[in-house]
Enzyme design. Structure first.
Site, PDB file in Angstrom:
ATOM      1  N   ASP A  71       0.857  -1.192   0.000  1.00  0.00           N
ATOM      2  CA  ASP A  71       0.000   0.000   0.000  1.00  0.00           C
ATOM      3  C   ASP A  71       0.892   1.241   0.000  1.00  0.00           C
ATOM      4  O   ASP A  71       2.066   1.174   0.364  1.00  0.00           O
ATOM      5  CB  ASP A  71      -0.915   0.019   1.236  1.00  0.00           C
ATOM      6  CG  ASP A  71      -1.831   1.238   1.230  1.00  0.00           C
ATOM      7  OD1 ASP A  71      -2.512   1.461   0.220  1.00  0.00           O
ATOM      8  OD2 ASP A  71      -1.831   2.000   2.215  1.00  0.00           O
ATOM      9  N   SER A  72       0.308   2.375  -0.345  1.00  0.00           N
ATOM     10  CA  SER A  72       1.071   3.617  -0.311  1.00  0.00           C
ATOM     11  C   SER A  72       1.460   3.969   1.126  1.00  0.00           C
ATOM     12  O   SER A  72       2.409   4.713   1.338  1.00  0.00           O
ATOM     13  CB  SER A  72       0.236   4.748  -0.915  1.00  0.00           C
ATOM     14  OG  SER A  72      -1.007   4.832  -0.256  1.00  0.00           O
TER      15      SER A  72
ATOM     16  N   CYS B 280      -3.743  -0.936  -2.249  1.00  0.00           N
ATOM     17  CA  CYS B 280      -4.019   0.483  -2.492  1.00  0.00           C
ATOM     18  C   CYS B 280      -4.882   0.638  -3.752  1.00  0.00           C
ATOM     19  O   CYS B 280      -4.523   0.119  -4.822  1.00  0.00           O
ATOM     20  CB  CYS B 280      -2.674   1.181  -2.684  1.00  0.00           C
ATOM     21  SG  CYS B 280      -2.788   2.913  -3.103  1.00  0.00           S
TER      22      CYS B 280
ATOM     23  N   GLU C 247      -6.189  10.201   8.732  1.00  0.00           N
ATOM     24  CA  GLU C 247      -4.846  10.074   9.324  1.00  0.00           C
ATOM     25  C   GLU C 247      -4.652  11.007  10.512  1.00  0.00           C
ATOM     26  O   GLU C 247      -3.825  10.745  11.380  1.00  0.00           O
ATOM     27  CB  GLU C 247      -3.771  10.291   8.247  1.00  0.00           C
ATOM     28  CG  GLU C 247      -3.838   9.169   7.222  1.00  0.00           C
ATOM     29  CD  GLU C 247      -2.581   8.964   6.416  1.00  0.00           C
ATOM     30  OE1 GLU C 247      -1.616   9.712   6.585  1.00  0.00           O
ATOM     31  OE2 GLU C 247      -2.582   8.017   5.599  1.00  0.00           O
TER      32      GLU C 247
ATOM     33  N   CYS D 149     -11.248   3.477  -1.638  1.00  0.00           N
ATOM     34  CA  CYS D 149     -10.017   4.002  -1.034  1.00  0.00           C
ATOM     35  C   CYS D 149      -9.798   3.266   0.279  1.00  0.00           C
ATOM     36  O   CYS D 149     -10.753   3.031   1.031  1.00  0.00           O
ATOM     37  CB  CYS D 149     -10.147   5.503  -0.792  1.00  0.00           C
ATOM     38  SG  CYS D 149      -8.745   6.187   0.126  1.00  0.00           S
ATOM     39  N   THR D 150      -8.540   2.944   0.544  1.00  0.00           N
ATOM     40  CA  THR D 150      -8.218   2.146   1.732  1.00  0.00           C
ATOM     41  C   THR D 150      -8.650   2.797   3.050  1.00  0.00           C
ATOM     42  O   THR D 150      -8.884   2.107   4.034  1.00  0.00           O
ATOM     43  CB  THR D 150      -6.694   1.942   1.811  1.00  0.00           C
ATOM     44  OG1 THR D 150      -6.059   3.218   1.616  1.00  0.00           O
ATOM     45  CG2 THR D 150      -6.218   0.955   0.789  1.00  0.00           C
ATOM     46  N   HIS D 151      -8.709   4.133   3.064  1.00  0.00           N
ATOM     47  CA  HIS D 151      -9.017   4.820   4.322  1.00  0.00           C
ATOM     48  C   HIS D 151     -10.512   4.871   4.635  1.00  0.00           C
ATOM     49  O   HIS D 151     -10.907   5.040   5.779  1.00  0.00           O
ATOM     50  CB  HIS D 151      -8.487   6.252   4.288  1.00  0.00           C
ATOM     51  CG  HIS D 151      -6.993   6.347   4.364  1.00  0.00           C
ATOM     52  ND1 HIS D 151      -6.164   5.672   3.507  1.00  0.00           N
ATOM     53  CD2 HIS D 151      -6.195   7.046   5.208  1.00  0.00           C
ATOM     54  CE1 HIS D 151      -4.908   5.954   3.807  1.00  0.00           C
ATOM     55  NE2 HIS D 151      -4.899   6.797   4.842  1.00  0.00           N
TER      56      HIS D 151
HETATM   57  N1  DGL Z   1      -4.088   3.953  -0.331  1.00  0.00           N
HETATM   58  C1  DGL Z   1      -4.691   5.017  -1.100  1.00  0.00           C
HETATM   59  C2  DGL Z   1      -5.905   4.456  -1.866  1.00  0.00           C
HETATM   60  O1  DGL Z   1      -6.487   3.465  -1.517  1.00  0.00           O
HETATM   61  C3  DGL Z   1      -5.104   6.175  -0.209  1.00  0.00           C
HETATM   62  C4  DGL Z   1      -3.929   6.948   0.365  1.00  0.00           C
HETATM   63  C5  DGL Z   1      -3.071   7.620  -0.675  1.00  0.00           C
HETATM   64  O2  DGL Z   1      -3.567   8.528  -1.377  1.00  0.00           O
HETATM   65  O3  DGL Z   1      -1.919   7.226  -0.793  1.00  0.00           O
HETATM   66  O4  DGL Z   1      -6.278   5.029  -2.857  1.00  0.00           O
END
Ligand code: DGL
Length: 277
Positions: free
Chosen positions: A6-7, A69, A154, A186-188
């Site tokens: 993941d990022s 991600c 975050e 999106c993961t968040h």
């Molecule tokens: N992990 C990214 C996603 O799921 C969200 C966080 C980022 O922008 O790096 O798109």
């Protein structure tokens, strides 16, 4: 070993469900926190970073890498699967998070009106639209980006009015389009699941993406014994996490920061290790 990329921290929401569904494997989680967030970056940048990270995970001995991600799945997965992997690691596999969720959304949508929310890069890439249309060309898809939600999550502002307002604004146009299914791309966003459900209303099914991804991975491994049999199972030489499973948590930025925020995302204490890609 299974690699989860993941990022940054967000992929831990996906990893949490994968680990629960498949407790017998050993895992490496890699968060590219140094270069995160990916959500506002160009396709070229996201591709470059993702290729480097995936290469790193294969070099560590992973046979299968899950790109947890959404932004990296949207901007890099296809090229990696079609061009890079066959040349570099033909016996390994890379899977993303978009395909499994799309399959589920197309299956459960009652009226074929699907909403997608995600980062700016994910939405601009139109990857969800492309995949949903491949699944069923009659589906109608409406999407919107919510770039502010990643920093709000975050910062721990899950239940704050600012966050609620941001979700409301992001969902307004989708509500008007009378969607019946909502994909949190999106993961968040799964950390805001309750807020999304409350704001979009009872008539819309909000997909629990991490759960869907984990279920589809179980199914994938059952259908692909040639891959499954090559994945290393729990090994005691690997770091034991609190569930007693073999997991290493790697980050490209400070390990202390990763431990603090990462523990919140995954819901248990974790030990981070800093690596350079
Ligand atoms: N992990 C990214 C996603 O799921 C969200 C966080 C980022 O922008 O790096 O798109």
């Amino acid at each position: 070993m299974i690699g989860i990329f993941d990022s940054g921290f967000g992929g831990l929401t996906v990893f949490k469900e994968i680990k629960r569904a498949l407790p017998d494997y050993s895992y490496i989680y890699l968060g590219d926190n140094l270069r995160a967030p990916y959500g506002g970056r160009s396709q070229e940048a996201v591709y470059q970073f993702t290729e480097k990270a995936v290469d790193f995970l294969f070099k560590q001995g992973c046979r299968l890498v899950i790109i947890a991600c959404n932004t990296a799945s949207a901007e890099a997965l296809r090229k990696l699967q079609q061009e890079w992997l066959p040349k570099n690691y033909p016996d390994c596999r890379i899977l993303g998070v978009i395909r499994p969720v799309v399959e589920e959304a197309a299956k459960i949508s009652r009226f074929g009106r699907i909403g997608v929310v995600g980062t700016k890069s994910t939405i601009d890439s139109k990857a969800y639209i492309r995949e949903l249309k491949t699944e069923n060309s009659k589906l109608q898809i409406f999407q919107n980006s919510c770039p502010l939600l990643v920093p709000l999550v975050e910062e721990g502002m899950i239940k704050k009015p600012e966050t609620r307002m941001t979700i409301k604004k992001c969902l307004r146009s989708l509500k008007e389009r009378e969607i019946d299914t909502l994909i949190l791309g999106c993961t968040h966003y799964p950390l805001l699941m309750k807020e999304f459900e409350r704001i979009i209303g009872k008539r819309v099914k909000v997909l629990d993406a991490p759960k869907v991804v984990a279920e589809k991975l179980v199914d994938y491994l059952n259908r692909h014994p040639e891959i499954e049999s090559k994945i290393e199972k729990n090994k005691t030489h690997l770091r034991q996490d609190h569930g007693g499973q073999a997991v290493r948590y790697l980050t490209t930025d400070s390990s202390e920061k990763f431990e603090t925020l990462g523990s919140k995302f995954i819901g248990s204490k974790i030990k981070g290790e800093k690596v350079e890609l």
